[in-house]
Motif scaffolding. Sequence first.
Motif, PDB file in Angstrom:
ATOM      1  N   ARG A  52       1.031  -1.409  -0.144  1.00  0.00           N
ATOM      2  CA  ARG A  52      -0.104   0.106   0.108  1.00  0.00           C
ATOM      3  C   ARG A  52       0.795   1.380  -0.004  1.00  0.00           C
ATOM      4  O   ARG A  52       0.649   2.163  -0.775  1.00  0.00           O
ATOM      5  N   ASN A  53       1.747   1.279   0.911  1.00  0.00           N
ATOM      6  CA  ASN A  53       2.790   2.287   0.776  1.00  0.00           C
ATOM      7  C   ASN A  53       3.438   2.544  -0.524  1.00  0.00           C
ATOM      8  O   ASN A  53       3.559   3.479  -0.931  1.00  0.00           O
ATOM      9  N   ALA A  54       3.922   1.667  -1.213  1.00  0.00           N
ATOM     10  CA  ALA A  54       4.712   1.742  -2.404  1.00  0.00           C
ATOM     11  C   ALA A  54       3.809   2.279  -3.587  1.00  0.00           C
ATOM     12  O   ALA A  54       4.088   3.031  -4.129  1.00  0.00           O
ATOM     13  N   HIS A  55       2.440   1.685  -3.554  1.00  0.00           N
ATOM     14  CA  HIS A  55       1.613   2.104  -4.607  1.00  0.00           C
ATOM     15  C   HIS A  55       0.970   3.496  -4.167  1.00  0.00           C
ATOM     16  O   HIS A  55       0.706   4.138  -5.221  1.00  0.00           O
ATOM     17  N   TYR A  56       0.803   3.895  -3.069  1.00  0.00           N
ATOM     18  CA  TYR A  56       0.649   5.477  -2.948  1.00  0.00           C
ATOM     19  C   TYR A  56       1.553   6.269  -3.104  1.00  0.00           C
ATOM     20  O   TYR A  56       1.423   7.264  -3.800  1.00  0.00           O
ATOM     21  N   ALA A  57       2.766   5.784  -2.966  1.00  0.00           N
ATOM     22  CA  ALA A  57       3.906   6.689  -3.490  1.00  0.00           C
ATOM     23  C   ALA A  57       3.983   6.813  -4.847  1.00  0.00           C
ATOM     24  O   ALA A  57       4.332   7.942  -5.334  1.00  0.00           O
TER      25      ALA A  57
ATOM     26  N   PRO B 228       3.279  -4.379 -13.435  1.00  0.00           N
ATOM     27  CA  PRO B 228       2.955  -4.724 -12.142  1.00  0.00           C
ATOM     28  C   PRO B 228       4.190  -4.792 -11.079  1.00  0.00           C
ATOM     29  O   PRO B 228       5.328  -5.463 -11.569  1.00  0.00           O
ATOM     30  N   PHE B 229       4.212  -4.000 -10.135  1.00  0.00           N
ATOM     31  CA  PHE B 229       5.473  -4.409  -9.248  1.00  0.00           C
ATOM     32  C   PHE B 229       4.957  -4.748  -7.864  1.00  0.00           C
ATOM     33  O   PHE B 229       3.642  -4.255  -7.546  1.00  0.00           O
ATOM     34  N   PHE B 230       5.920  -5.148  -6.835  1.00  0.00           N
ATOM     35  CA  PHE B 230       5.574  -5.528  -5.543  1.00  0.00           C
ATOM     36  C   PHE B 230       5.558  -4.112  -4.658  1.00  0.00           C
ATOM     37  O   PHE B 230       4.423  -3.533  -4.477  1.00  0.00           O
ATOM     38  N   ARG B 231       6.736  -4.094  -4.011  1.00  0.00           N
ATOM     39  CA  ARG B 231       6.916  -2.828  -3.012  1.00  0.00           C
ATOM     40  C   ARG B 231       8.010  -2.044  -3.325  1.00  0.00           C
ATOM     41  O   ARG B 231       8.510  -1.110  -2.533  1.00  0.00           O
TER      42      ARG B 231
END
Length: 444
Positions: free
Chosen positions: A357-362, A379-382
Amino acid sequence: MSFVPHSDADRAEMLRAVGISDMSELYADVPSHLLLAGELDVPPALSEWEAVRLLQEISEENRALTSFAGAGIYDHHVPAAVDHLIRRSEFYTAYTPYQPEVAQGTLQAIYEFQTMVCELTGMEVANASMYDGASSAAEAALMAMAIKRRSGLVLAGSLHPHYRQVVESYVAGKEGDLRVVPPGADGLLTREAVEAEMDEDVAAVLVQSPNFLGLIEELEPLIEAAHAVGALAIVAVADALSLAVLRPPGEFGADIVVAEGQTFGIAPSFGGPLLGLFASRDKYVRRMPGRIVGATEDEEGRRGYVLTLQTREQQIRRGKATSNICTNQGLVALAATIHLALMGREGLREVADASVRNAHYAYRMLTERGVEALYPDTPFFREFAIRLPSGSREAIRRGVDQAVLPGVSLARFPDLDVEDGLLIAFTEKHTREEIDGLVDLLSE
């Protein structure tokens, strides 16, 4: 006081035994400009309290940074119970358990570790840990070459550059034929690109998912391409936390899975320690870099193994010394075992979900500010990579001034040819305020 135990007479006798008159003759093949002339320029000795005071003064120069660096090492919270338990005397000073009858507690911990590794990777057997993810990948390559009696290795161009360097070093003496498959425009490998490098001499295909840039590879077609020519499929997982939410490589048909276990209970530090995870299919257990020292069977008939790496003496007697495991590495494996037991399945998934969640928010905030993603549709993970016109090294310098380590500069890896790239990773520790501050820093 001198810590050299030999007297002048001892040294003279040793020199006579090897047929030289002066110690300098031992270094005759070393270029003279590389040899130290004179004494070392070191300060005079300090008393204990003076040394402590000096070290305290030096430590006060350290700065605490909010870290968004990743590339295989991640800044997760390590519960206090991990450090407390591994410091118990029965673990902290226990020697490597070559003799099961005097190390039942340690062997039980090793068995639990191996069970968890198998559950995470979807494989059938695991050894008792290795030094790090890179050496695990190299051992897997050697294992595949021995099983298949072939010299060819196909490496993903999206493999961690450090892993690739270690593999190259390990197989150099084997005259291995290394072939690197470059990723496509989306940062991922294609089956067609892998098949173009395959022939009957290839022992294994080594791929990584999530790959070095955090992208999630389509493993199944890559593994099928390996199996089509009778080669083994090795999957490296430099970010082992991904195993908490993504399908494990074993479910895609991987023959060997290796991973970096630092994510589990081991704080990032300068130079280690790290933890290699190594698992394979049951049919390859005799070729694993280790030996079975115990076996169990559960009520459903599933077999479990306890393996440790051979002692150095055993390896030398067999004419081959490869990897060995030591007390320190056993302690690191224990730390991972305790951490995984404390977190449990749900806890580990919660950490992974928070990191995602933090990665995709950023990612969303940065791209909305006009920052260019290196692979916007993959697609990526984090963790993910971005381009910075001002340069990634400059962004890191600005970040450190603000007590932030904004990522890993891809300029460090010339083979990637992304001089302005920055790889950013996220964990459960990052707050929205910290992420917003990172966005402001990188979108300036």
